[in-house]
Structure formats: C-alpha cells, structure tokens
Design a protein around this motif. Structure first.
Motif, mmCIF file in Angstrom:
data_model
loop_
_atom_site.group_PDB
_atom_site.id
_atom_site.type_symbol
_atom_site.label_atom_id
_atom_site.label_comp_id
_atom_site.label_asym_id
_atom_site.label_seq_id
_atom_site.Cartn_x
_atom_site.Cartn_y
_atom_site.Cartn_z
ATOM 1 N N GLU A 171 20.404 74.283 7.985
ATOM 2 C CA GLU A 171 21.327 75.205 8.662
ATOM 3 C C GLU A 171 21.617 76.451 7.829
ATOM 4 O O GLU A 171 22.477 77.256 8.211
ATOM 5 C CB GLU A 171 22.642 74.499 8.993
ATOM 6 N N ILE A 172 20.916 76.615 6.728
ATOM 7 C CA ILE A 172 21.179 77.787 5.879
ATOM 8 C C ILE A 172 21.064 79.074 6.677
ATOM 9 O O ILE A 172 21.943 79.950 6.617
ATOM 10 C CB ILE A 172 20.219 77.796 4.675
ATOM 11 N N GLU A 173 19.975 79.207 7.433
ATOM 12 C CA GLU A 173 19.767 80.442 8.196
ATOM 13 C C GLU A 173 20.876 80.649 9.235
ATOM 14 O O GLU A 173 21.309 81.783 9.473
ATOM 15 C CB GLU A 173 18.397 80.424 8.876
ATOM 16 N N SER A 174 21.354 79.568 9.835
ATOM 17 C CA SER A 174 22.418 79.684 10.841
ATOM 18 C C SER A 174 23.702 80.222 10.218
ATOM 19 O O SER A 174 24.398 81.056 10.820
ATOM 20 C CB SER A 174 22.682 78.320 11.486
ATOM 21 N N PHE A 175 24.029 79.757 9.002
ATOM 22 C CA PHE A 175 25.225 80.259 8.332
ATOM 23 C C PHE A 175 25.039 81.698 7.879
ATOM 24 O O PHE A 175 25.980 82.510 7.929
ATOM 25 C CB PHE A 175 25.586 79.349 7.150
ATOM 26 N N LEU A 176 23.827 82.040 7.445
ATOM 27 C CA LEU A 176 23.568 83.434 7.078
ATOM 28 C C LEU A 176 23.710 84.355 8.286
ATOM 29 O O LEU A 176 24.225 85.479 8.181
ATOM 30 C CB LEU A 176 22.161 83.558 6.483
ATOM 31 N N GLN A 177 23.269 83.878 9.441
ATOM 32 C CA GLN A 177 23.386 84.681 10.656
ATOM 33 C C GLN A 177 24.843 84.920 11.045
ATOM 34 O O GLN A 177 25.169 85.957 11.638
ATOM 35 C CB GLN A 177 22.624 84.005 11.794
ATOM 36 N N LEU A 178 25.724 83.986 10.682
ATOM 37 C CA LEU A 178 27.153 84.210 10.934
ATOM 38 C C LEU A 178 27.634 85.458 10.207
ATOM 39 O O LEU A 178 28.459 86.214 10.735
ATOM 40 C CB LEU A 178 27.976 83.003 10.479
ATOM 41 N N THR A 179 27.131 85.676 8.987
ATOM 42 C CA THR A 179 27.578 86.849 8.237
ATOM 43 C C THR A 179 27.048 88.140 8.845
ATOM 44 O O THR A 179 27.629 89.202 8.637
ATOM 45 C CB THR A 179 27.144 86.767 6.759
ATOM 46 N N GLN A 180 25.951 88.049 9.569
ATOM 47 C CA GLN A 180 25.415 89.243 10.214
ATOM 48 C C GLN A 180 26.276 89.666 11.402
ATOM 49 O O GLN A 180 26.438 90.851 11.679
ATOM 50 C CB GLN A 180 23.977 89.002 10.666
ATOM 51 N N LYS A 181 26.862 88.677 12.080
ATOM 52 C CA LYS A 181 27.615 88.947 13.304
ATOM 53 C C LYS A 181 29.109 89.155 13.076
ATOM 54 O O LYS A 181 29.756 89.902 13.805
ATOM 55 C CB LYS A 181 27.434 87.788 14.294
ATOM 56 N N TYR A 182 29.666 88.459 12.058
ATOM 57 C CA TYR A 182 31.123 88.434 11.882
ATOM 58 C C TYR A 182 31.486 88.803 10.446
ATOM 59 O O TYR A 182 30.706 88.574 9.517
ATOM 60 C CB TYR A 182 31.676 87.039 12.203
ATOM 61 N N PRO A 183 32.697 89.347 10.231
ATOM 62 C CA PRO A 183 33.130 89.710 8.869
ATOM 63 C C PRO A 183 33.588 88.489 8.072
ATOM 64 O O PRO A 183 34.711 88.426 7.563
ATOM 65 C CB PRO A 183 34.284 90.684 9.128
ATOM 66 N N LEU A 184 32.704 87.497 7.981
ATOM 67 C CA LEU A 184 32.975 86.269 7.251
ATOM 68 C C LEU A 184 32.370 86.331 5.856
ATOM 69 O O LEU A 184 31.357 87.003 5.638
ATOM 70 C CB LEU A 184 32.381 85.058 7.987
ATOM 71 N N HIS A 185 32.975 85.614 4.938
ATOM 72 C CA HIS A 185 32.414 85.435 3.617
ATOM 73 C C HIS A 185 32.004 83.971 3.512
ATOM 74 O O HIS A 185 32.824 83.104 3.217
ATOM 75 C CB HIS A 185 33.430 85.811 2.535
ATOM 76 N N VAL A 186 30.750 83.691 3.811
ATOM 77 C CA VAL A 186 30.237 82.328 3.758
ATOM 78 C C VAL A 186 29.878 82.008 2.312
ATOM 79 O O VAL A 186 29.124 82.754 1.674
ATOM 80 C CB VAL A 186 29.000 82.163 4.663
ATOM 81 N N ARG A 187 30.413 80.911 1.807
ATOM 82 C CA ARG A 187 30.171 80.535 0.417
ATOM 83 C C ARG A 187 29.467 79.183 0.374
ATOM 84 O O ARG A 187 30.007 78.164 0.799
ATOM 85 C CB ARG A 187 31.488 80.494 -0.350
ATOM 86 N N PHE A 188 28.227 79.213 -0.117
ATOM 87 C CA PHE A 188 27.452 77.994 -0.282
ATOM 88 C C PHE A 188 27.822 77.372 -1.633
ATOM 89 O O PHE A 188 27.818 78.064 -2.658
ATOM 90 C CB PHE A 188 25.955 78.298 -0.237
ATOM 91 N N ILE A 189 28.123 76.076 -1.629
ATOM 92 C CA ILE A 189 28.600 75.384 -2.833
ATOM 93 C C ILE A 189 27.675 74.208 -3.142
ATOM 94 O O ILE A 189 27.330 73.430 -2.241
ATOM 95 C CB ILE A 189 30.043 74.868 -2.632
ATOM 96 N N GLU A 190 27.276 74.104 -4.387
ATOM 97 C CA GLU A 190 26.432 72.974 -4.766
ATOM 98 C C GLU A 190 27.199 71.660 -4.670
ATOM 99 O O GLU A 190 28.386 71.587 -4.995
ATOM 100 C CB GLU A 190 25.906 73.159 -6.198
ATOM 101 N N TYR A 191 26.486 70.642 -4.238
ATOM 102 C CA TYR A 191 27.019 69.291 -4.127
ATOM 103 C C TYR A 191 27.269 68.754 -5.535
ATOM 104 O O TYR A 191 26.374 68.724 -6.367
ATOM 105 C CB TYR A 191 25.990 68.436 -3.381
#
Length: 343
Positions: A171-191
């Motif tokens: 789902e990485i690409e899906s979350f990246l696409q959220l940043t393209q559409k909305y003023p979100l700051h998506v933060r990926f965190i290591e497990y």
C-alpha cells in the motif's frame, strides 16, 4: 545547577509526551497485542497532577506537550486538559496522537480548546486489512475523522503508518497518492521490536529506503520537504517539534511524506523528548527499561525538577534495536508495551 533540561550529550529537551491512559479500543499487533483495555497498574495521573507537572516542565524549558495513550480519547473531557495546558506560560503547542476512531465528534472541541497538532495512526486503507491489523477497527471512521480535522481548521494533519513487510507494504503507493491529493503529511515508520515477545519480528521488518526505491520505480520526482514542526529558521535540534522524520514531497503534490527510521538509522543524537507514562513514571528513552516514579513528587516543584534532571542523567546516547557487531547493550530493553509508554 541549571534547571534547563539539557543532558550530558548536549541535547536540549523541550518536548514531553504524556500518556493519559493505557486503555485502548484497538489491539494493534505492534502496540497493544491481546487488546489490553484496562490499565495494567495504578490509576492514571489526574488532570490536576498533569497540569502541575507541566508547569514545572515549562519552567525547565519545555514548550510542547503531546497527549498520547493507549487511546487518549478514551479519557473523558480531554479538551479540558488541552485548555489547561495551553494556558500554562511557556507552552506553545499541545498535540494529540490518536487512532482516530473517536475523533470526529470531538475534534472541533479539541481545536477550540487550543489543540495545535494532530497525528492520526492509520496502517491500511483496505477495510478488511485495517480491521485485521487493529483487532476490529473501522477504517471509514478514521477517514471521516481526517475530513473532520481539516474542517475544524487543522492546517497540518500527520498520518502515521507503521510499515510491515508482507502485511501492508503493497500500500506504499496508495499512501503516497494521498499526499498528491490532500495536504497530508504521511509518515512511514519502521516496525520496532518493543516490550513483548519479538520472535518473528524481523520477518515483518522492512527498511524505509525501499520507499524511495518505489518512488523511483513509479517515476515520481522528489524534492526535500520542510519539517512541518519548524516555523522558524532555528536549527532542527532547537525547534520545539523537531521530529525524527526526513521529509520529501512529490513534485506538484498537496502534501508530503516522511521517513522515520528508529531501527535502521537511529536519530538519537537529536532526541529532544521525555515520556511520562499514564501512572506517573518518566522514561528518558522509549526503548530502554530505565524509568523514575515521579508521581509522589508532583506538587513539590524543586524535588520534581531534581527528578527530571536525574532522569536526564540516566539517558543513554542511543538505543540499540538490532544486534550490532561489537556493541553490547549496557541497559535492558523495556518490558512495557508501546500502549503503556505512549510511543
């Protein structure tokens, strides 16, 4: 002796994370396995105790407080605590980290009370998968809460996604696409391996450099993104919300994404935070077991200041989450679950 919270590595601590409850309405595998819904020990700090404690911390240079859990919105009338903390001289920002399930009907009250920063945890956009990861959560409520957050006037909304190999890495690409559409700051965190049986942890671990590889494969043009917690030209280590994320923006995107590498690239040299557990222990470091019980000293300002300074004296230079050749940890890893610490 100075009361300013600077440790012997020269790190200024101007940020405190306070867990207001150990209870949670979800059972995420990396945070609250087994769905611990009741506090494990003792009663949580009262709002009066938290306010008195933060007044002392503000005198010692703390400018930002983040309320965490468990799920902090399971604590009734949280907006009252937000208002009380914002009224303390020296406290410039009060943030909240939540899973979002209870957020939508409360977000306007929280904003009106003075909440400045909002982080929402979301590990999958696929309803069935989200329910499985969280032990029964409804992703539609989280997405509704994000929309309500923007409506309430939050200009910066951070979305925290714990990346797990073979679980949600498709789902990485899906979350990246959220940043393209909305003023979100998506933060990926290591497990991270935290406070419970970690057998098999490495099977789910994925270094975040893979995200940049995915961006290159997708043809995204990236540029360095600004740290949303910094509003001045001051150095990152001096900023009130200087966080561990390295930010990037896809060219033309409304938002941006950040990478938080607690395992592969520790960020301990710029750590600026202390953590307070719900039942009144200060943890100098998220990963190590060392902590001091401060509750009996709340209301005794000078003694409490000395305890915070002692906590900093015990703070190590870094955590060690993986076996590293030639390094033998001198401390024991924490036995607390992430939900008991507040992240």
């Amino acid at each position: 002796m100075s009361d300013i919270l600077v440790d012997h590595f020269g790190r200024l601590h101007n940020y405190v994370r306070i867990s207001v409850t150990e209870r949670c309405n979800l059972g995420c595998q990396y945070c609250n396995p087994g769905r611990v819904e009741k506090a494990v020990e003792g009663n949580p700090l009262t709002f009066d105790e938290i306010e008195r404690m933060v007044r002392v911390l503000a005198e010692m240079g703390v400018t930002k407080v983040r309320l965490t859990g468990g799920e902090p919105l399971m604590r009734p009338n949280l907006e009252e605590l937000v208002a009380r903390l914002r009224a303390i001289s020296g406290i410039e920002r009060v943030g909240l980290t939540t899973n979002g399930l209870l957020l939508a009907p409360k977000v306007q009250k929280l904003r009106d009370a003075g909440l400045t920063d909002l982080n929402v945890s979301l590990d999958s956009l696929i309803p069935e998968r989200y329910s499985r990861i969280t032990g029964g959560g409804d992703v539609s409520k989280v997405l509704h809460a994000l929309a309500a957050g923007f409506k309430a006037g939050f200009e910066v909304l951070k979305l925290n996604m714990v990346l797990m190999k073979g679980v949600n890495d498709d789902e990485i690409e899906s979350f990246l696409q959220l940043t393209q559409k909305y003023p979100l700051h998506v933060r990926f965190i290591e497990y991270m391996p935290m406070g419970h049986d970690i057998n098999g942890w490495e099977a789910g671990y994925m270094p975040l450099d893979r995200i940049l590889e995915r961006c290159a494969k997708a043809g995204f043009s990236l540029e360095a993104g600004p740290d949303p917690g910094r509003t001045t030209d001051e150095p990152a280590e001096k900023a009130a919300d200087s966080g561990p994320a390295r930010y990037f923006r896809i060219q033309g995107a409304a938002g941006q994404f950040g990478l938080i590498h607690p395992v592969s690239q520790h960020f301990c040299n710029s750590c600026n935070r202390l953590r307070i557990t719900a039942n009144g222990h200060v943890k100098p470091c998220l990963f190590w077991n060392e902590e001091l019980y401060i509750r009996p000293y709340i209301g005794q300002s000078e003694l409490l200041k000395q305890l915070f300074l002692r906590a900093l004296e015990a703070k190590p230079g870094q955590h060690i989450m993986m076996d590293q050749p030639g390094i033998k940890p001198s401390l024991k890893a924490t036995m607390r679950l992430m939900s008991q610490i507040g992240g």
